[in-house]
Design a protein around this motif. Structure first.
Motif, PDB file in Angstrom:
ATOM      1  N   UNK A   1       7.017  38.313  45.265  1.00 21.96           N
ATOM      2  CA  UNK A   1       5.834  37.868  44.524  1.00 21.96           C
ATOM      3  C   UNK A   1       4.831  37.181  45.444  1.00 21.96           C
ATOM      4  N   UNK A   2       5.318  36.368  46.363  1.00 23.80           N
ATOM      5  CA  UNK A   2       4.414  35.697  47.297  1.00 23.80           C
ATOM      6  C   UNK A   2       3.663  36.710  48.142  1.00 23.80           C
ATOM      7  N   UNK A   3       4.354  37.740  48.594  1.00 22.02           N
ATOM      8  CA  UNK A   3       3.711  38.784  49.393  1.00 22.02           C
ATOM      9  C   UNK A   3       2.655  39.517  48.567  1.00 22.02           C
ATOM     10  N   UNK A   4       2.969  39.881  47.354  1.00 20.45           N
ATOM     11  CA  UNK A   4       2.007  40.584  46.501  1.00 20.45           C
ATOM     12  C   UNK A   4       0.778  39.725  46.217  1.00 20.45           C
ATOM     13  N   UNK A   5       0.990  38.444  45.960  1.00 20.26           N
ATOM     14  CA  UNK A   5      -0.139  37.554  45.672  1.00 20.26           C
ATOM     15  C   UNK A   5      -1.025  37.392  46.904  1.00 20.26           C
ATOM     16  N   UNK A   6      -0.418  37.235  48.074  1.00 20.48           N
ATOM     17  CA  UNK A   6      -1.214  37.091  49.307  1.00 20.48           C
ATOM     18  C   UNK A   6      -2.015  38.353  49.598  1.00 20.48           C
ATOM     19  N   UNK A   7      -1.389  39.523  49.479  1.00 14.02           N
ATOM     20  CA  UNK A   7      -2.104  40.779  49.709  1.00 14.02           C
ATOM     21  C   UNK A   7      -3.234  40.944  48.709  1.00 14.02           C
ATOM     22  N   UNK A   8      -2.980  40.573  47.437  1.00 14.65           N
ATOM     23  CA  UNK A   8      -4.021  40.691  46.424  1.00 14.65           C
ATOM     24  C   UNK A   8      -5.219  39.818  46.715  1.00 14.65           C
ATOM     25  N   UNK A   9      -4.997  38.577  47.135  1.00 12.90           N
ATOM     26  CA  UNK A   9      -6.111  37.679  47.454  1.00 12.90           C
ATOM     27  C   UNK A   9      -6.861  38.173  48.697  1.00 12.90           C
ATOM     28  N   UNK A  10      -6.144  38.712  49.662  1.00 19.00           N
ATOM     29  CA  UNK A  10      -6.817  39.257  50.839  1.00 19.00           C
ATOM     30  C   UNK A  10      -7.706  40.439  50.462  1.00 19.00           C
TER      31      UNK A  10
ATOM     32  N   UNK B   1     -12.506  35.503  34.608  1.00 18.95           N
ATOM     33  CA  UNK B   1     -12.630  34.976  35.957  1.00 18.95           C
ATOM     34  C   UNK B   1     -11.662  35.702  36.881  1.00 18.95           C
ATOM     35  N   UNK B   2     -11.829  35.470  38.174  1.00 15.86           N
ATOM     36  CA  UNK B   2     -10.938  36.088  39.156  1.00 15.86           C
ATOM     37  C   UNK B   2      -9.478  35.714  38.893  1.00 15.86           C
ATOM     38  N   UNK B   3      -9.267  34.452  38.551  1.00 16.41           N
ATOM     39  CA  UNK B   3      -7.894  33.994  38.349  1.00 16.41           C
ATOM     40  C   UNK B   3      -7.267  34.657  37.125  1.00 16.41           C
ATOM     41  N   UNK B   4      -8.038  34.750  36.023  1.00 15.81           N
ATOM     42  CA  UNK B   4      -7.498  35.338  34.803  1.00 15.81           C
ATOM     43  C   UNK B   4      -7.152  36.809  34.991  1.00 15.81           C
ATOM     44  N   UNK B   5      -7.959  37.507  35.741  1.00 13.07           N
ATOM     45  CA  UNK B   5      -7.757  38.947  35.872  1.00 13.07           C
ATOM     46  C   UNK B   5      -6.943  39.333  37.106  1.00 13.07           C
ATOM     47  N   UNK B   6      -6.596  38.338  37.928  1.00 14.08           N
ATOM     48  CA  UNK B   6      -5.916  38.657  39.182  1.00 14.08           C
ATOM     49  C   UNK B   6      -4.578  39.340  38.940  1.00 14.08           C
ATOM     50  N   UNK B   7      -3.766  38.790  38.052  1.00  9.67           N
ATOM     51  CA  UNK B   7      -2.435  39.350  37.825  1.00  9.67           C
ATOM     52  C   UNK B   7      -2.542  40.793  37.330  1.00  9.67           C
ATOM     53  N   UNK B   8      -3.489  41.040  36.435  1.00  3.47           N
ATOM     54  CA  UNK B   8      -3.642  42.390  35.899  1.00  3.47           C
ATOM     55  C   UNK B   8      -4.098  43.366  36.975  1.00  3.47           C
ATOM     56  N   UNK B   9      -5.053  42.954  37.799  1.00  4.12           N
ATOM     57  CA  UNK B   9      -5.622  43.868  38.791  1.00  4.12           C
ATOM     58  C   UNK B   9      -4.715  44.095  39.982  1.00  4.12           C
ATOM     59  N   UNK B  10      -4.049  43.049  40.454  1.00  2.28           N
ATOM     60  CA  UNK B  10      -3.352  43.130  41.722  1.00  2.28           C
ATOM     61  C   UNK B  10      -1.834  43.280  41.615  1.00  2.28           C
ATOM     62  N   UNK B  11      -1.275  43.006  40.440  1.00  2.00           N
ATOM     63  CA  UNK B  11       0.165  43.165  40.283  1.00  2.00           C
ATOM     64  C   UNK B  11       0.490  44.214  39.224  1.00  2.00           C
ATOM     65  N   UNK B  12       0.009  44.002  38.002  1.00  2.00           N
ATOM     66  CA  UNK B  12       0.349  44.942  36.923  1.00  2.00           C
ATOM     67  C   UNK B  12      -0.236  46.326  37.175  1.00  2.00           C
ATOM     68  N   UNK B  13      -1.438  46.389  37.745  1.00  2.00           N
ATOM     69  CA  UNK B  13      -2.085  47.685  37.944  1.00  2.00           C
ATOM     70  C   UNK B  13      -1.272  48.602  38.853  1.00  2.00           C
ATOM     71  N   UNK B  14      -0.477  48.021  39.727  1.00  2.00           N
ATOM     72  CA  UNK B  14       0.356  48.835  40.616  1.00  2.00           C
ATOM     73  C   UNK B  14       1.430  49.604  39.852  1.00  2.00           C
ATOM     74  N   UNK B  15       1.802  49.105  38.682  1.00  2.80           N
ATOM     75  CA  UNK B  15       2.876  49.749  37.908  1.00  2.80           C
ATOM     76  C   UNK B  15       2.391  50.104  36.507  1.00  2.80           C
TER      77      UNK B  15
END
Length: 637
Positions: A105-114, A141-155
């Motif tokens: 999860x830490x890796x996915x979050x860091x890659x998403x923010x980058x 906001x970026x924070x609200x949509x971050x999980x959807x765009x950078x984690x859930x969207x992958x699956x």
């Protein structure tokens, strides 16, 4: 390893596609019911296995409700009287599993923010939705949509899979393809029939053929497709009142109130029960509809640890002795809200423990039986039936028709005084549309099939009257005779059910099939070495995956098998971050062979993904299948 397997499972095999079956009436034989449009009868998902000794003609499609005559694969769902209620054990995985999960999860979050940081500055056109809003503030906001765009969207291919047809034993998937980064999808035009372990069709009543489907068809002829109004306006017909009386009799209460939506049942009724000066004590894992309803009510809320009676009693002592904040006045009312069966955990409420506390501390008890009604107990009456507790000792019973009854909507049941008050003050009665007649027909037909229907009186038998009612209605107006059958006076005169539904024999058979399937799968997965949650009699069996990379791999590998299997994976925020899981939902429509197929698939995929971290000695999958009956009966350890 996981990445390699994930890549392999993306190559779906189009050879598993099949065409849908043609619906038939109840009088048709099984061979005509299960024939495919292309004439191919070799598909094990649509054709029952050949049996030389059976002469029974089925009135349902094998793809909708599996054909199984072996009476050994049956069980009665009941808690042994006098035995303690065991708390479900939650086993922890090895530390390296937890560590790899956090690191993933830490890796996915860091890659998403980058990607967000550089994307906004280097490729602004691809991130216009994040930068330019034509003078308006961003809706997300970026924070609200971050999980959807950078984690859930992958699956995203694991979720919202489009289907067609009946969600029965099998289900027909509409195949789709995704563009780069899963931003867009389109249907390929092909279809895949898969074994359905993802729907809440616990008793298998969601069918397009059979007695209930025929009753719904007749209901449409009699009443149309909609009542076109709210209950307090022109949308309340005689059919609604009959259904409410039948529901009240089914659950063992004086009266009931129907709602057209299960979520709205809680969110609109709880504000009518509680208000300022009231206290709601809620289990920490209660459903979102309960939480939403409590917020709307304005009542104070406190939570206790999930299914922990010591935590609940300590909280009761505190709130009763301290009273309301600041003023310390006594609470106007204290309502404890729990669920009968928790859909994410598969755990049953410790109802005997709560009833003991209720007798001691005198609070009101609200039990949400959305998943337990119809699925638990020897008579399908939910957790009160399962624990052999009189439902009249519970103040408020809530349930839905979207699971065991194959319909839609929900109900609230309680004393007549309470229900009459909720009719006037509950928002669903004044503002929401009433339940449509076809849905009501499905509810009445499936519920009567579980209860059984009392035989009508002879044509010229003498009739006496009690309080203005004929003797055929006597049992309907007297005290509830648990478990009770459905009086003919509570069913529409035009409703005609086949004999096997009218006498309740098929309803009892479905309950026993569900009880066997649920316990067999739960114990079988534990014997294979998996970490599972929940009660062994629960039709919901969560299997822990933990690592985010294993969620897509597990789901895609299940779907890519020779016999495709559709499963539901659940992750944050529906569950804690590190306890992502696949949630199996078994049904009475599944056969023992279907559960065998699922166990074999889990065994192979569990080895490939390193998922077997449960305690105890492991069995081979063939040994589990061979000793299925003994495992369910508890004859082997």
């Amino acid at each position: 390893m996981v990445a390699k397997l994930d890549t392999q499972t993306r190559r779906w095999d189009d050879s598993t596609n099949s065409t849908s079956t043609t619906p038939s009436t109840y009088s048709s034989d099984s061979s005509s019911l299960d024939s495919n449009e292309d004439g191919d009868s070799s598909d094990e998902l649509t054709q029952p296995p050949p049996t030389s000794t059976s002469e029974k003609a089925y009135g349902t499609l094998h793809s909708e409700f599996g054909h199984c005559l072996n009476q050994e694969y049956r069980r009665t769902s009941r808690h042994t009287l006098g035995s303690p209620v065991k708390t479900a054990e939650e086993h922890d995985p090895p530390y390296y599993i937890l560590l790899s999960t956090y690191v993933s999860y830490l890796f996915l979050i860091c890659i998403g923010h980058m990607r967000d940081f550089f994307g906004k500055r280097l490729t602004a056109t691809n991130y216009i939705h994040l930068m330019s809003h034509d003078g308006y503030a961003a809706l997300n906001s970026d924070f609200d949509s971050f999980y959807t765009r950078r984690l859930k969207q992958r699956i995203d291919d694991l979720f919202s899979r489009p289907v067609t047809g009946v969600p029965g034993r099998t289900i027909m998937l509409l195949d789709r393809e995704f563009s780069a980064n899963n931003t867009n999808q389109h249907l390929t035009g092909t279809r895949t029939r898969a074994l359905n372990i993802s729907s809440y069709n616990y008793l298998g009543f969601a069918q397009a053929t059979g007695g209930c489907a025929d009753a719904v068809e007749e209901g449409i002829r009699q009443y149309g497709v909609s009542a076109c109004g709210a209950r307090l306006e022109g949308g309340s017909v005689d059919f609604h009142m009959q259904a409410e009386k039948l529901v009240a009799r089914f659950v063992g209460m004086e009266d009931s109130l129907l709602s057209s939506m299960g979520f709205a049942t809680n969110s609109t009724i709880i504000p009518a029960l509680c208000g300022r000066g009231s206290l709601v004590i809620s289990d920490e894992l209660n459903h979102a509809s309960i939480r939403f309803g409590v917020r709307l009510s304005g009542a104070s809320v406190r939570m206790f640890k999930h299914n922990d009676m010591e935590s609940l009693e300590a909280l009761l002592r505190e709130v009763i002795s301290q009273g309301q904040p600041r003023t310390h006045r006594s609470w106007r009312k204290i309502v404890v809200i729990v669920e009968g069966l928790y859909s994410m955990e598969g755990t049953l409420v410790n109802l005997p423990g709560i009833m003991a506390l209720k007798d001691k501390y005198k609070f009101y008890l609200f039990v949400d039986e959305a998943h337990s009604i119809g699925a638990l107990g020897p008579h399908g009456r939910g957790v009160a039936d399962y624990f052999s507790i009189s439902p009249r000792r519970i103040d408020i019973l809530m349930g839905t028709f979207t699971k065991s009854f194959g319909a839609a909507g929900g109900y609230i049941a309680g004393s007549k005084t309470l229900i009459d008050s909720l009719r006037a003050h509950g928002h669903s009665g004044a503002y929401a549309e009433s339940m449509s007649p076809p849905v009501l027909t499905q509810v009445i037909a499936s519920m009567a099939s579980i209860m059984g229907v009392e035989p009508p009186l002879p044509p010229h038998s003498p009739r006496t009257y009690v309080n203005g009612h004929a003797n055929a209605d006597r049992r309907a107006i007297e005290a509830y005779d648990y478990p009770g059958t459905a009086p003919t006076s509570l069913l529409p005169q035009w409703l005609s059910l086949p004999p096997h539904l009218r006498d309740g024999s098929e309803g009892r058979e479905r309950l026993r099939r569900l009880a066997f399937n649920a316990r067999y799968l739960s114990i079988g997965l534990q014997k294979l070495g998996f970490i599972t949650y929940g009660h062994p009699d629960s039709p919901i069996i969560p299997l822990l995956l933990f690592n985010p990379g294993k969620m897509p791999a597990f789901s895609r590998m299940m779907l890519a098998r020779k016999t495709p299997i559709v499963v539901v994976v659940v992750a944050y925020p529906a569950t804690p971050l590190v306890t992502s899981r696949v949630r199996f939902c078994v049904s009475a429509s599944h056969t023992k062979a279907d559960v065998d197929t699922l166990l074999r698939a889990c065994d192979e995929i569990g080895d490939a993904l390193d998922l077997k971290h449960g305690p105890g000695k492991r069995w081979s999958v063939e040994r589990v299948i061979e000793h299925a009956v003994e495992l369910v009966r508890g004859e082997v350890e």
